[in-house]
Design a protein around this motif. Structure first.
Motif, PDB file in Angstrom:
ATOM      1  N   MET A  21     -65.076  74.465 -70.563  1.00  0.00           N
ATOM      2  CA  MET A  21     -64.144  75.298 -71.044  1.00  0.00           C
ATOM      3  C   MET A  21     -64.407  77.021 -71.178  1.00  0.00           C
ATOM      4  O   MET A  21     -65.708  77.175 -70.868  1.00  0.00           O
ATOM      5  CB  MET A  21     -63.773  74.990 -72.486  1.00  0.00           C
ATOM      6  N   TYR A  22     -63.436  77.693 -70.977  1.00  0.00           N
ATOM      7  CA  TYR A  22     -63.620  79.228 -71.112  1.00  0.00           C
ATOM      8  C   TYR A  22     -62.930  79.603 -72.351  1.00  0.00           C
ATOM      9  O   TYR A  22     -61.994  79.181 -72.942  1.00  0.00           O
ATOM     10  CB  TYR A  22     -62.645  79.715 -69.948  1.00  0.00           C
ATOM     11  N   TYR A  23     -63.292  81.113 -72.515  1.00  0.00           N
ATOM     12  CA  TYR A  23     -62.707  82.043 -73.541  1.00  0.00           C
ATOM     13  C   TYR A  23     -62.397  83.375 -72.958  1.00  0.00           C
ATOM     14  O   TYR A  23     -63.514  84.076 -72.469  1.00  0.00           O
ATOM     15  CB  TYR A  23     -63.577  82.102 -74.952  1.00  0.00           C
ATOM     16  N   VAL A  24     -61.355  83.978 -73.030  1.00  0.00           N
ATOM     17  CA  VAL A  24     -61.102  85.242 -72.596  1.00  0.00           C
ATOM     18  C   VAL A  24     -60.648  85.985 -73.957  1.00  0.00           C
ATOM     19  O   VAL A  24     -60.311  85.632 -74.725  1.00  0.00           O
ATOM     20  CB  VAL A  24     -59.688  85.358 -71.756  1.00  0.00           C
ATOM     21  N   GLY A  25     -61.617  87.145 -74.014  1.00  0.00           N
ATOM     22  CA  GLY A  25     -61.266  87.997 -74.958  1.00  0.00           C
ATOM     23  C   GLY A  25     -61.592  89.376 -74.620  1.00  0.00           C
ATOM     24  O   GLY A  25     -61.831  89.848 -73.577  1.00  0.00           O
ATOM     25  N   SER A  76     -52.097  85.989 -70.334  1.00  0.00           N
ATOM     26  CA  SER A  76     -50.693  85.645 -70.136  1.00  0.00           C
ATOM     27  C   SER A  76     -50.752  84.746 -69.065  1.00  0.00           C
ATOM     28  O   SER A  76     -49.745  84.122 -68.707  1.00  0.00           O
ATOM     29  CB  SER A  76     -49.725  86.895 -69.853  1.00  0.00           C
ATOM     30  N   SER A  77     -51.729  84.763 -68.323  1.00  0.00           N
ATOM     31  CA  SER A  77     -51.983  83.928 -66.910  1.00  0.00           C
ATOM     32  C   SER A  77     -52.375  82.411 -67.335  1.00  0.00           C
ATOM     33  O   SER A  77     -52.390  81.552 -66.469  1.00  0.00           O
ATOM     34  CB  SER A  77     -52.766  84.520 -65.852  1.00  0.00           C
ATOM     35  N   ILE A  78     -52.844  82.361 -68.569  1.00  0.00           N
ATOM     36  CA  ILE A  78     -53.136  81.003 -69.020  1.00  0.00           C
ATOM     37  C   ILE A  78     -51.825  80.204 -69.325  1.00  0.00           C
ATOM     38  O   ILE A  78     -51.212  80.522 -69.916  1.00  0.00           O
ATOM     39  CB  ILE A  78     -53.960  81.026 -70.293  1.00  0.00           C
ATOM     40  N   ARG A  79     -51.794  78.791 -68.713  1.00  0.00           N
ATOM     41  CA  ARG A  79     -50.497  78.231 -69.058  1.00  0.00           C
ATOM     42  C   ARG A  79     -50.607  77.487 -70.543  1.00  0.00           C
ATOM     43  O   ARG A  79     -51.886  77.271 -70.833  1.00  0.00           O
ATOM     44  CB  ARG A  79     -50.504  77.120 -67.830  1.00  0.00           C
ATOM     45  N   ASP A  80     -49.570  77.407 -71.163  1.00  0.00           N
ATOM     46  CA  ASP A  80     -49.601  76.754 -72.310  1.00  0.00           C
ATOM     47  C   ASP A  80     -50.503  75.551 -72.529  1.00  0.00           C
ATOM     48  O   ASP A  80     -51.252  75.175 -73.471  1.00  0.00           O
ATOM     49  CB  ASP A  80     -48.128  76.612 -72.641  1.00  0.00           C
ATOM     50  N   GLY A  84     -56.467  75.340 -75.585  1.00  0.00           N
ATOM     51  CA  GLY A  84     -57.052  74.504 -76.667  1.00  0.00           C
ATOM     52  C   GLY A  84     -57.725  73.342 -75.629  1.00  0.00           C
ATOM     53  O   GLY A  84     -58.337  72.283 -76.220  1.00  0.00           O
ATOM     54  N   VAL A  85     -57.332  73.180 -74.353  1.00  0.00           N
ATOM     55  CA  VAL A  85     -57.995  72.148 -73.611  1.00  0.00           C
ATOM     56  C   VAL A  85     -58.774  72.762 -72.626  1.00  0.00           C
ATOM     57  O   VAL A  85     -59.985  72.547 -72.498  1.00  0.00           O
ATOM     58  CB  VAL A  85     -56.819  71.627 -72.797  1.00  0.00           C
ATOM     59  N   LYS A  86     -58.372  73.638 -71.786  1.00  0.00           N
ATOM     60  CA  LYS A  86     -59.508  74.070 -70.828  1.00  0.00           C
ATOM     61  C   LYS A  86     -59.928  75.430 -71.194  1.00  0.00           C
ATOM     62  O   LYS A  86     -60.968  76.237 -70.782  1.00  0.00           O
ATOM     63  CB  LYS A  86     -58.479  74.432 -69.230  1.00  0.00           C
ATOM     64  N   TYR A  87     -59.239  76.118 -72.172  1.00  0.00           N
ATOM     65  CA  TYR A  87     -59.544  77.367 -72.912  1.00  0.00           C
ATOM     66  C   TYR A  87     -59.743  77.162 -74.409  1.00  0.00           C
ATOM     67  O   TYR A  87     -59.156  76.483 -74.994  1.00  0.00           O
ATOM     68  CB  TYR A  87     -58.725  78.626 -72.660  1.00  0.00           C
TER      69      TYR A  87
END
Length: 116
Positions: A21-25, A76-80, A84-87
């Motif tokens: 998984m990833y996290y963008v911040g 905004s480029s992360i799909r809904d 919580g799944v990939k991110y």
């Protein structure tokens, strides 16, 4: 972080090697000040297994507005269906757009002085 005497911020991405998984911040400060992220979910995982996480700084900024704008662009480029799944991110926007409210950037003492 200070670059040429200016305080700077940065946009980053964490990768959890164990889960993939990833996290963008984003963070306004130094890359080595101990800040991890604003996600309680990711912070719990990080506290349990810090060796599984790697952070990459994507870009540095000298204004908070540009920093949060870039974070929002990436989120905004992360799909809904990936939230919580990939991110670890649960929203694909940065909710606290404090750079749009100049008064919220003031220190508590400055706001109290103005009020008095």
């Amino acid at each position: 972080m200070r670059v040429d005497g200016k305080v700077t911020g940065f946009v980053y991405i964490w990768r959890d090697r164990k889960t993939g998984m990833y996290y963008v911040g984003s963070h306004w400060g130094s890359v080595d000040d101990g800040y991890v992220c604003s996600s309680p979910w990711m912070k719990r995982a990080y506290r349990r297994r810090p060796h599984d996480f790697k952070r990459r700084v994507l870009k540095y900024f000298d204004t908070r507005g540009a920093m949060v704008d870039e974070e929002n662009r990436l989120l905004s480029s992360i799909r809904d269906e990936e939230l919580g799944v990939k991110y670890y991110n649960l929203n694909n926007t940065a909710w606290e757009l404090w750079h749009h409210r100049p008064d919220s950037n003031k220190k508590v003492g400055e706001r109290i002085s103005e009020t008095n």
